[in-house]
Design a protein around this motif. Sequence first.
Motif, PDB file in Angstrom:
ATOM      1  N   LYS A 237      -8.176  -0.534  -5.825  1.00  0.00           N
ATOM      2  CA  LYS A 237      -8.036  -1.725  -4.986  1.00  0.00           C
ATOM      3  C   LYS A 237      -8.716  -2.915  -5.642  1.00  0.00           C
ATOM      4  CE  LYS A 237      -7.488   0.610  -0.630  1.00  0.00           C
ATOM      5  NZ  LYS A 237      -8.145   1.318   0.460  1.00  0.00           N
TER       6      LYS A 237
ATOM      7  N   ARG B  89       0.831  -1.221   0.000  1.00  0.00           N
ATOM      8  CA  ARG B  89       0.000   0.000   0.000  1.00  0.00           C
ATOM      9  C   ARG B  89       0.855   1.257   0.000  1.00  0.00           C
ATOM     10  NH1 ARG B  89      -3.655  -2.717   3.572  1.00  0.00           N
ATOM     11  NH2 ARG B  89      -2.478  -1.932   5.336  1.00  0.00           N
TER      12      ARG B  89
ATOM     13  N   MET C  24      -3.230  -4.143  -5.803  1.00  0.00           N
ATOM     14  CA  MET C  24      -3.682  -2.807  -6.182  1.00  0.00           C
ATOM     15  C   MET C  24      -3.149  -2.505  -7.568  1.00  0.00           C
ATOM     16  SD  MET C  24      -3.206  -0.741  -2.614  1.00  0.00           S
ATOM     17  CE  MET C  24      -3.960   0.741  -3.259  1.00  0.00           C
TER      18      MET C  24
ATOM     19  N   GLY D 219       0.943   6.685  -6.839  1.00  0.00           N
ATOM     20  CA  GLY D 219      -0.357   7.274  -7.134  1.00  0.00           C
ATOM     21  C   GLY D 219      -1.354   6.234  -7.620  1.00  0.00           C
ATOM     22  N   ALA D 220      -1.107   4.965  -7.292  1.00  0.00           N
ATOM     23  CA  ALA D 220      -2.034   3.907  -7.695  1.00  0.00           C
ATOM     24  C   ALA D 220      -3.011   3.671  -6.563  1.00  0.00           C
ATOM     25  CB  ALA D 220      -1.261   2.621  -8.001  1.00  0.00           C
ATOM     26  N   THR D 221      -4.303   3.751  -6.866  1.00  0.00           N
ATOM     27  CA  THR D 221      -5.280   3.668  -5.788  1.00  0.00           C
ATOM     28  C   THR D 221      -6.336   2.604  -6.017  1.00  0.00           C
ATOM     29  OG1 THR D 221      -6.423   5.451  -6.917  1.00  0.00           O
ATOM     30  CG2 THR D 221      -5.084   6.061  -5.003  1.00  0.00           C
TER      31      THR D 221
ATOM     32  N   ALA E 196       2.342   1.661  -3.430  1.00  0.00           N
ATOM     33  CA  ALA E 196       1.303   2.046  -4.392  1.00  0.00           C
ATOM     34  C   ALA E 196       0.949   3.525  -4.238  1.00  0.00           C
ATOM     35  CB  ALA E 196       0.061   1.178  -4.182  1.00  0.00           C
ATOM     36  N   LYS E 197       0.943   3.978  -2.997  1.00  0.00           N
ATOM     37  CA  LYS E 197       0.604   5.374  -2.720  1.00  0.00           C
ATOM     38  C   LYS E 197       1.617   6.322  -3.375  1.00  0.00           C
ATOM     39  CE  LYS E 197       1.332   7.452   1.213  1.00  0.00           C
ATOM     40  NZ  LYS E 197       1.544   7.399   2.675  1.00  0.00           N
TER      41      LYS E 197
ATOM     42  N   GLY F 151      -2.574   0.604 -10.901  1.00  0.00           N
ATOM     43  CA  GLY F 151      -2.601   1.978 -11.370  1.00  0.00           C
ATOM     44  C   GLY F 151      -1.289   2.383 -12.010  1.00  0.00           C
TER      45      GLY F 151
END
Length: 623
Positions: free
Chosen positions: A24, A13, A29, A20-22, A16-17, A31
């Motif tokens: 779910k 997480r 995850m 900028g991948a959000t 991913a943050k 993006g």
Amino acid sequence: MKVIIAEKPSVAREIAKVFGATAKKDGYMEGKGYTFTWAFGHLLQLAPPQEYGFYGWNVQNLPMLPPKFKLSIRKVKTKDGIVEDPSVKKQLDTIKTLFDEATEIIVATDAGREGELIFRYIYYYLKCKKPFKRLWISSQTDEAIKEGFRNLKPGTDYDTLFNSAHCRSQSDWLVGMNATQALSISSGSRAVLSLGRVQTPTLAMICSRYLENKNFVPQLYYQVSIQVDKDGQVFRAISADSFKTKEEAQAVVDKVEDVPSGFPNGGHILSVEAKPRKEPPPLLHDLSSLQQEANKRKGFTADQTLGLLQTLYENKLVTYPRTGSRYIGDDVFATVPTLIDKFKEHPEFGKQATFLTGTKLNKRSVNAKKVTDHHAILPTGETPHQLSNDLQAVYDLVAARMLEAFHQECIKEITKITVQSGAIFTASGTVISSAGWRAVLNEPDEEKKDEENASLPKVQQDERLPIPEKSLLEKQTKPKPLYNEASLLKALETAGKEIEDEELRYAMKDSGLGTPATRASIIETLIKRDYIIREKKNLVPTQTGLGVYYVVKDQKIAQAELTGNWEKRLEEIRSGASVNEFQQEIKTYTRNITQELLLAGRNLMAKSKEGVNTPQIVAQKTA
DNA sequence: GCAAGGTC
């Protein structure tokens, strides 16, 4: 599509943050052209004996030396027996699908030996052939993650690290499985008598301390105590010498020039020393120090504390709990003032939080070089809602330690007065002149000796003072205390520090016995085997535990040195040494210890009754 | 039925 795989969801997480991948999905995850998936620690383990054709517990199978180790899915206990963990199976399927579609795999498991093993076991189990790159970071801040992705390493750079990890895993299997079966079979007991590189030295520590404690013969000794009166304020001083016989001590008593003997001012002040001592704030908590403190203050077991912390972590209230570091980096330090701010309204230590917001923070716990896979435990700053009493207690320990760690030094005034009256007497006292970090929990100093005076009156050198009272003190030497969970955890951490061989000592210096993540479960294992029981706060061996101890106590498997030796060899393998040589040695060792235990176990029940002065006080398992 | 290692 590029696939990134982390050791656990929280890290995936975080990464991913940063990207900028959000989006779910189920088990991952997505993006910006990437997918981010995760394991849950070890999904795979070395397959159990029956998968190599070693059925039942049978002397004929021993030693079990699989020609090639297999991997199997982590198991879980249910009411229908032990089955493959369904959530693990599902996650492996997810990972397989993603790997199949991947154009590139990026490994983001924790930067260490076990992190490497977690990924490689998945990779080989899934028979994946795609090349992979390695993310190697020691902090999970945005900047560290970005920097890590600019510096991805070829996966093959870590082949030797995997070799050392795989060797560790196989060696533990070979020695543990074989020794356990050999002892269980030869003892003739139906119970499982497990042995292992970590659990057996731990059992040995508990047993040897227990025997030392129970067989301890207290020695009587004598001291002389006097009361000294300074303008009505009386303090106590103790003879500098102690005496083996009552007569010697009585002779000193007789020489004291006290008031009842006709000396109005018989105490001559020889010296008065007063010096301030600065006590720096404690470091932030790692898992082990928090488990120790929770055991001391709240009586929680190591296992309970870990469980409570895990719940707090899953509720995003504290940072990653299974850390072995008591430090944070500068990046995390930058967020600390905001964190402290959140505790201004806390009923117990809000005042100290408020104080800290207006002062310069102590940086003793700030050292990026001492942050390993994870930094020290901190609150996240999220507001807790309706925690149970136990959760709140652990959460408060984390929060309070943060306030302490960044607080000021505690300054104490330590005074030592030397009095002469027939003999030499000393009195010491400690006064806290500035509480500093000790103001957070505002509690008395635990290390205060019973002879110490809280505070001493102001006296001058060469003063002559009356001694209204004198007395003879009869005392006993005391044994080392039994282990409790707190002291055992500490001992496991520092195990190996007293090894004579310098190289082995060095190899163990950062590890001790077991790891932060496993120590609680080691204690639980020993209890499950009926080797030890909890008696109040103490950990005490049972007849079975002592029996096993007597059988193995002089063997390598009961010594912390075994871990030291392995760590040294594993480090050599990591830097390129032959894997084969170490594996051959382990095989030889496995054969030897299996043979020895097949013979030694026969005496086990008889041996369990030797060695204690009063066998009846050995703890019995209560039904 | 068994190790030690990791985590939900």
